[in-house]
Design an enzyme around this catalytic site. Structure first.
Site, PDB file in Angstrom:
ATOM      1  N   TRP A 130       0.879  -1.180   0.000  1.00  0.00           N
ATOM      2  CA  TRP A 130       0.000   0.000   0.000  1.00  0.00           C
ATOM      3  C   TRP A 130       0.913   1.225   0.000  1.00  0.00           C
ATOM      4  O   TRP A 130       1.761   1.362   0.892  1.00  0.00           O
ATOM      5  CB  TRP A 130      -0.877  -0.032   1.266  1.00  0.00           C
ATOM      6  CG  TRP A 130      -1.889   1.065   1.372  1.00  0.00           C
ATOM      7  CD1 TRP A 130      -2.803   1.427   0.422  1.00  0.00           C
ATOM      8  CD2 TRP A 130      -2.117   1.926   2.497  1.00  0.00           C
ATOM      9  NE1 TRP A 130      -3.590   2.460   0.888  1.00  0.00           N
ATOM     10  CE2 TRP A 130      -3.191   2.785   2.157  1.00  0.00           C
ATOM     11  CE3 TRP A 130      -1.530   2.057   3.760  1.00  0.00           C
ATOM     12  CZ2 TRP A 130      -3.674   3.755   3.029  1.00  0.00           C
ATOM     13  CZ3 TRP A 130      -2.019   3.016   4.617  1.00  0.00           C
ATOM     14  CH2 TRP A 130      -3.088   3.860   4.261  1.00  0.00           C
ATOM     15  N   ASP A 211      -1.290  -4.837   9.894  1.00  0.00           N
ATOM     16  CA  ASP A 211      -2.266  -3.843   9.454  1.00  0.00           C
ATOM     17  C   ASP A 211      -3.500  -4.573   8.941  1.00  0.00           C
ATOM     18  O   ASP A 211      -3.460  -5.190   7.877  1.00  0.00           O
ATOM     19  CB  ASP A 211      -1.642  -2.969   8.352  1.00  0.00           C
ATOM     20  CG  ASP A 211      -2.614  -1.885   7.879  1.00  0.00           C
ATOM     21  OD1 ASP A 211      -3.694  -1.744   8.479  1.00  0.00           O
ATOM     22  OD2 ASP A 211      -2.274  -1.180   6.904  1.00  0.00           O
ATOM     23  N   LYS A 246     -14.000   0.093   6.198  1.00  0.00           N
ATOM     24  CA  LYS A 246     -14.664  -0.735   5.180  1.00  0.00           C
ATOM     25  C   LYS A 246     -15.713  -1.656   5.798  1.00  0.00           C
ATOM     26  O   LYS A 246     -16.823  -1.754   5.298  1.00  0.00           O
ATOM     27  CB  LYS A 246     -13.658  -1.594   4.405  1.00  0.00           C
ATOM     28  CG  LYS A 246     -12.230  -1.115   4.392  1.00  0.00           C
ATOM     29  CD  LYS A 246     -11.973   0.077   3.520  1.00  0.00           C
ATOM     30  CE  LYS A 246     -10.545   0.499   3.704  1.00  0.00           C
ATOM     31  NZ  LYS A 246      -9.994   1.612   3.146  1.00  0.00           N
TER      32      LYS A 246
HETATM   33  C1  LMR Z   1      -7.096   2.056  -0.494  1.00  0.00           C
HETATM   34  O1  LMR Z   1      -6.030   1.439  -0.441  1.00  0.00           O
HETATM   35  O2  LMR Z   1      -7.635   2.387  -1.567  1.00  0.00           O
HETATM   36  C2  LMR Z   1      -7.811   2.408   0.780  1.00  0.00           C
HETATM   37  O3  LMR Z   1      -7.152   1.845   1.856  1.00  0.00           O
HETATM   38  C3  LMR Z   1      -8.038   3.857   0.919  1.00  0.00           C
HETATM   39  C4  LMR Z   1      -6.768   4.597   1.215  1.00  0.00           C
HETATM   40  O4  LMR Z   1      -6.730   5.308   2.225  1.00  0.00           O
HETATM   41  O5  LMR Z   1      -5.808   4.495   0.444  1.00  0.00           O
END
Ligand code: LMR
Length: 396
Positions: A130, A211, A246
């Site tokens: 992420w 996480d 979510k």
């Molecule tokens: C995502 O990865 O799209 C979500 O977790 C929203 C974000 O805050 O990035």
């Protein structure tokens, strides 16, 4: 003061979401930000939340400051949901949980705590991962690295390389892991692999930072906590950031938690104290409304069971639409291996599409996914899944 500041390039996820929102084509498909859309393309208001809010609204309630660490009934409910009521660490009073400003706030406070405890801390983040993880930890002064996780060309988890990396990084390193619904790949470790990774973490004295932002979206609320409960049972320090954005469809209320599994109650008390200090320095204390409503849902058996059914429903819809997308893609683009979409779990799938293909999808068809090739699966529904598959078949 500000003349030299660079313009902000924009967030790699939200920026593409904004592009999609600005697109006026009625057939556009939004697969950008991790948001759960229902079958009609709406972001639902959960009935469990609505009922809790209606009850609360009947009685005017004062808005005294919350404690720095948050609402007590919320914090204890978070603990039960993550660690299970029979957790030894929980029953021994070794787990500290604070109410955080979303999952991001939990990660940032956790990062600040690690930096405070050990200023030279370094963290290893999955590749791919992420995007915001790097920014959050670097922002708190930690050095970030990556460990191999997923091969998007062949659609496989790089478990051996991941293990090898964990065996070679310095003792005391922090490793960021996703207990379920890995963001961005949707590819998770199985139970045996979690056991193996936990053994390596213990042998190498690494510190896991878990996480969990999609609890309930892969196999179920209890099942998805497997890795959290496994590691918490090992008498090692563990940090857990959780988010209710979510699974409560409660994005803007920013409800999350940071939990720290400590070695003793004495340590837990000191960790809580330092967390309070960090919070007091940044925002003093957290907001009340969202936490109170979630606490009601988690603590009242009737509301909890409504919520559990709602989470089960969201998970089932994601599974069904994955299968549907796969079936259509197979027919429309038989040369394109789309099996990733049924192999991966939860909110996201990693398509392996190139940036050129992704840009064509956006420009020519109004189908929006982020640059990494990740799609947020709940953006698909019965009305747009065929159009999505047809558009993909034109670019692959
Ligand atoms: C995502 O990865 O799209 C979500 O977790 C929203 C974000 O805050 O990035």
């Amino acid at each position: 003061m500000f003349e030299h500041l660079e313009p902000y390039a924009g967030d790699p996820i939200f920026r593409i979401g904004d592009m999609c929102r600005a697109d006026t084509r009625p057939q556009k498909v939004d697969l950008t930000v991790g948001l759960y859309f229902d079958g009609q393309g709406r972001i639902p208001v959960l009935d469990s939340i609505h009922q809790a809010e209606l009850k609360r609204a009947q009685q005017p309630e004062t808005r005294q400051y919350l404690p720095m660490e948050g609402l007590p009934s919320y914090r204890s409910a978070v603990q039960k949901l993550l660690f299970g009521e029979d957790s030894a660490a929980l029953n021994e009073g070794r787990i500290v949980t604070m109410q955080s400003v979303g999952g991001t706030g939990a990660l940032r406070i956790g990062a600040e705590l690690l930096h405070m405890a050990s200023p030279n801390s370094e963290i290893w983040i999955s590749d791919p991962g992420w995007d915001n993880h790097h920014s959050i930890f670097e922002g708190a002064g930690l050095k970030t690295h990556t460990y191999p996780y997923y091969d998007s060309v062949n659609g496989v988890l790089l478990f051996d390389s991941m293990k090898q990396t964990f065996k070679n990084i310095p003792e005391g390193s922090i490793v960021l892991l996703h207990p379920c619904c890995h963001n961005p790949t949707g590819a998770d470790l199985d139970h045996a692999q979690w056991e193996e990774i936990t053994d390596i973490i213990m042998a190498r004295k690494l510190l896991p930072f878990l996480d969990i932002a999609y609890q309930g979206f892969s196999e179920g609320l209890e099942e998805d906590a497997f890795a959290v409960r496994l590691m918490a049972s090992k008498n090692i320090p563990v940090l857990v950031a959780n988010s209710f954005s979510k699974n409560f469809s409660f994005y803007a209320e920013r409800c999350g938690g940071l939990s720290v599994v400590c070695q003793s109650t004495n340590e837990a008390e000191r960790v809580l104290g330092q967390i309070k200090l960090l919070v007091r320095r940044i925002y003093s204390n957290p907001p009340l409304h969202g936490a109170r409503v979630i606490s009601d849902v988690l603590n009242e058996p009737e509301l909890f069971s409504i919520w559990k059914n709602e989470v089960d429903g969201m998970r089932t819809r994601i599974r069904t639409i994955r299968q549907k997308a796969y079936d259509i893609l197979q027919k429309q683009a038989p040369h394109f291996d789309s099996s990733f979409i049924i192999k991966q779990h939860g909110m996201f799938s990693y398509t392996g599409l190139s940036l050129a293909q992704i840009e064509r999808l956006r420009t020519d068809y109004g189908v929006y996914l982020i640059d990494s090739g990740r799609i947020s699966v709940p953006g698909l529904n019965e009305d747009n899944v065929a159009y999505f598959a047809e558009s993909v078949s034109k670019v692959v």
